[in-house]
Motif scaffolding. Structure first.
Motif, mmCIF file in Angstrom:
data_model
loop_
_atom_site.group_PDB
_atom_site.id
_atom_site.type_symbol
_atom_site.label_atom_id
_atom_site.label_comp_id
_atom_site.label_asym_id
_atom_site.label_seq_id
_atom_site.Cartn_x
_atom_site.Cartn_y
_atom_site.Cartn_z
ATOM 1 N N UNK A 145 0.928 -0.945 0.352
ATOM 2 C CA UNK A 145 -0.029 0.498 0.101
ATOM 3 C C UNK A 145 0.885 0.787 -0.356
ATOM 4 N N UNK A 146 1.791 1.312 0.350
ATOM 5 C CA UNK A 146 2.868 2.654 0.615
ATOM 6 C C UNK A 146 3.546 3.068 -1.158
ATOM 7 N N UNK A 147 3.562 1.580 -1.608
ATOM 8 C CA UNK A 147 3.958 2.302 -3.094
ATOM 9 C C UNK A 147 2.371 2.790 -3.856
ATOM 10 N N UNK A 148 1.225 2.646 -3.436
ATOM 11 C CA UNK A 148 0.454 3.421 -3.900
ATOM 12 C C UNK A 148 1.035 5.415 -4.260
ATOM 13 N N UNK A 149 0.612 6.081 -3.134
ATOM 14 C CA UNK A 149 1.484 7.501 -3.739
ATOM 15 C C UNK A 149 2.491 7.451 -3.907
ATOM 16 N N UNK A 150 3.408 7.311 -3.678
ATOM 17 C CA UNK A 150 4.496 7.251 -4.661
ATOM 18 C C UNK A 150 4.656 6.694 -5.913
ATOM 19 N N UNK A 151 3.793 5.562 -6.613
ATOM 20 C CA UNK A 151 3.677 5.362 -7.929
ATOM 21 C C UNK A 151 2.362 6.932 -8.959
ATOM 22 N N UNK A 152 1.296 7.007 -8.267
ATOM 23 C CA UNK A 152 1.010 8.109 -8.529
ATOM 24 C C UNK A 152 1.254 9.618 -8.888
ATOM 25 N N UNK A 153 2.253 9.493 -7.540
ATOM 26 C CA UNK A 153 2.516 11.393 -7.535
ATOM 27 C C UNK A 153 3.855 11.173 -9.199
ATOM 28 N N UNK A 154 5.034 10.281 -8.728
ATOM 29 C CA UNK A 154 5.759 10.107 -10.139
ATOM 30 C C UNK A 154 4.953 10.199 -10.921
ATOM 31 N N UNK A 168 1.327 6.355 -26.588
ATOM 32 C CA UNK A 168 2.026 4.999 -25.592
ATOM 33 C C UNK A 168 3.179 4.537 -24.978
ATOM 34 N N UNK A 169 3.803 5.086 -26.308
ATOM 35 C CA UNK A 169 5.427 4.749 -26.172
ATOM 36 C C UNK A 169 5.937 5.667 -24.937
ATOM 37 N N UNK A 170 5.473 7.490 -24.610
ATOM 38 C CA UNK A 170 5.940 8.009 -23.468
ATOM 39 C C UNK A 170 5.165 7.386 -22.272
ATOM 40 N N UNK A 171 4.191 6.759 -22.120
ATOM 41 C CA UNK A 171 3.964 6.363 -20.697
ATOM 42 C C UNK A 171 3.952 5.312 -20.962
ATOM 43 N N UNK A 172 4.911 3.934 -21.268
ATOM 44 C CA UNK A 172 5.811 2.969 -21.674
ATOM 45 C C UNK A 172 6.524 3.670 -20.020
ATOM 46 N N UNK A 173 7.504 4.741 -20.945
ATOM 47 C CA UNK A 173 8.713 5.230 -20.888
ATOM 48 C C UNK A 173 8.479 5.774 -19.358
ATOM 49 N N UNK A 174 6.973 6.444 -18.940
ATOM 50 C CA UNK A 174 7.521 6.366 -17.714
ATOM 51 C C UNK A 174 7.010 5.870 -16.752
ATOM 52 N N UNK A 175 5.930 4.852 -16.844
ATOM 53 C CA UNK A 175 6.113 3.575 -16.020
ATOM 54 C C UNK A 175 6.845 2.780 -16.186
ATOM 55 N N UNK A 176 7.882 2.586 -16.636
ATOM 56 C CA UNK A 176 9.027 1.798 -16.642
ATOM 57 C C UNK A 176 10.302 2.571 -15.974
ATOM 58 N N UNK A 177 10.542 3.504 -15.737
ATOM 59 C CA UNK A 177 10.886 4.633 -14.559
ATOM 60 C C UNK A 177 10.806 4.584 -13.395
ATOM 61 N N UNK A 178 9.619 4.857 -13.166
ATOM 62 C CA UNK A 178 9.391 4.369 -11.979
ATOM 63 C C UNK A 178 8.838 3.163 -11.293
ATOM 64 N N UNK A 179 8.424 2.601 -12.640
ATOM 65 C CA UNK A 179 8.740 1.219 -12.202
ATOM 66 C C UNK A 179 10.149 0.990 -10.970
#
Length: 452
Positions: free
Chosen positions: A371-380, A416-427
């Protein structure tokens, strides 16, 4: 004994305090106001807090973000060259509301036209409309079954189904998610035992499932479930809120995709809030069932009817999907949502994320767990101008938190490519890549180079 009870009490209150504190601290991750149409890109209103998120204050500023959270599967939520002019004309002619229930002055030509069009679209003899998708389930189920009846519900069915089943007065039993084998086991046991205490035969048995499960992104194993229901002479109720319009060769939902005859499904429910860019819901069934609902359902008898412009939006969207607008845009949208969904899911999996759901489904949860990763993922993600929806307790179990990605036909490959890059970095940043990453470059990276 009292010491044990006291300990349980303190454990409960401590967990409650932790959850409440967590909800307070991550409040900025939920209920974010937007100031634009829910298209592929949205304007997210900026907020601030002076008291650790106990209260949030809006500003006059907004941030343009890539939208991965709305149910805008076919892109009809934004202005459309065919739909929008017709909706505006209906607004001028009928006004935003009928200001009446269906049985009084709340039925317009648009309502009767949409009912006929929906029935034709899903392949049933008749249909009935409701002004709200949630109320369609919660109000219809208690009318279809009551005391002495048995509801067998998938364990991950939507809250509207759960509340409708509880309010019906019928006995409710749950089978393991998407498991036809366990459904058969429950059916056999309940038919053998009969009603509680009296052991009389059940007056009616209804099995309720969803086409695409909204928090899992999984397709229902409909052919196998229908086979079980036929074997034990149980009725089937199919909720297609997330599947109608979004999947199938011509957008007609899970029945078309899986090769199921709509005649084998007794009651087909769906909403207009996803693929059609509107609001409201429908029930499609036999003429006898629909006529019965029109005489007995409180949501039809006592609730204000569906807004006429909302009805026109659905009519126009279905005509585009069917190609009755004189173009092939509907077919192109359906092809695009399939291509976008399968591309995005495949790329996320290659990056090492745990992604739930099936191919062709535009709903793809990324598991966060902690649950602690919810705000971290969303905010970043928001900081990098990608708007995502995170799902926490009680919508999911406490330790099964996730981010639910919803893909749209309006998303370009560049989006979609932009979204994947951002999600990958945040991941990488918060540590949610739970599987080994493939060594070769992903298609997203290759697509980015081509776009550049």
């Amino acid at each position: 004994m009292w010491r044990g009870l006291l300990r349980v009490y303190w454990m409960f209150t401590e967990d409650s305090v932790i959850i409440l504190m967590q909800n307070s601290l991550s409040q900025d991750c939920f209920g974010r106001p937007i100031s634009s149409a829910p298209d592929s890109w949205i304007d997210v209103v900026e907020r601030y807090s002076n008291d650790n998120n106990k209260t949030l204050h809006r500003t006059s500023n907004s941030t343009r973000c890539l939208n991965l959270g709305s149910y805008n599967y076919l892109g009809f939520a934004a202005a459309d060259e065919y739909c929008t002019p017709r909706v505006i004309e209906s607004l001028k002619k009928y006004s935003p509301s009928t200001c009446s229930v269906r049985v009084d002055g709340g039925t317009t030509k648009l309502h009767t036209e949409l009912e006929e069009l929906v029935a034709k679209f899903v392949g049933k003899p008749a249909a009935i409309l409701f002004g709200m998708g949630y109320a369609t389930n919660s109000a219809i189920i208690p009318v279809l079954i009551g005391k002495g009846g048995l509801i067998i519900s998938d364990s991950l069915n939507h809250n509207s189904i759960v509340n409708g089943a509880r309010g019906s007065g019928a006995t409710v039993r749950v089978f393991q998610h998407n498991s036809p084998a366990h459904l058969e086991e429950v059916l056999r046991e309940q038919i053998a035992d009969g009603q509680p205490r009296t052991h009389r035969p059940w007056k009616k048995i209804i099995v309720i499932v969803e086409g695409i499960y909204s928090m899992e992104g999984e397709l229902c194993k409909l052919p196998e479930i229908i086979a079980v229901c036929k074997k034990y002479k149980a009725y089937t109720y199919l909720d297609e809120a997330h599947s109608i319009g979004a999947i199938g060769k011509t957008g007609k939902g899970v029945c078309e995709l899986l090769g199921v005859d709509p005649a084998d499904v007794d009651v087909m429910m769906g909403t207009f809030t996803k693929s059609f860019g509107s609001c409201g819901g429908y029930i499609a069934a036999s003429k006898e069932i629909v006529q019965y609902l029109k005489h007995t359902c409180p949501a039809h008898l006592y609730a204000t009817s569906m807004s006429p412009p909302a009805a026109e939006q659905v009519i126009s969207a279905i005509k585009v999907i069917l190609g009755e607008d004189g173009s092939n845009r509907g077919a192109l949208k359906l092809a695009q949502i399939r291509e976008n969904s399968n591309f995005f899911r495949s790329e996320l999996q290659k990056m090492g994320f745990e992604v739930l759901g099936d191919n062709d489904s535009p709903v793809m949860p990324i598991m966060l767990y902690n649950p602690a990763k919810i705000p971290a993922f969303s905010r970043e993600c928001l900081r990098q101008k990608v708007a995502v929806v995170t799902v926490a307790f009680p919508a999911t179990p406490l330790l099964l938190a996730r981010a639910r990605i919803c893909i749209s036909a309006s998303h370009s490959r560049e989006d979609l490519v932009k979204a994947l890059e951002v999600i990958s970095n945040v991941g990488d940043l918060i540590g949610i890549k739970y599987f080994p990453v493939e060594p070769h470059k992903t298609h997203a990276e290759e697509s980015r180079k081509k776009l550049e």
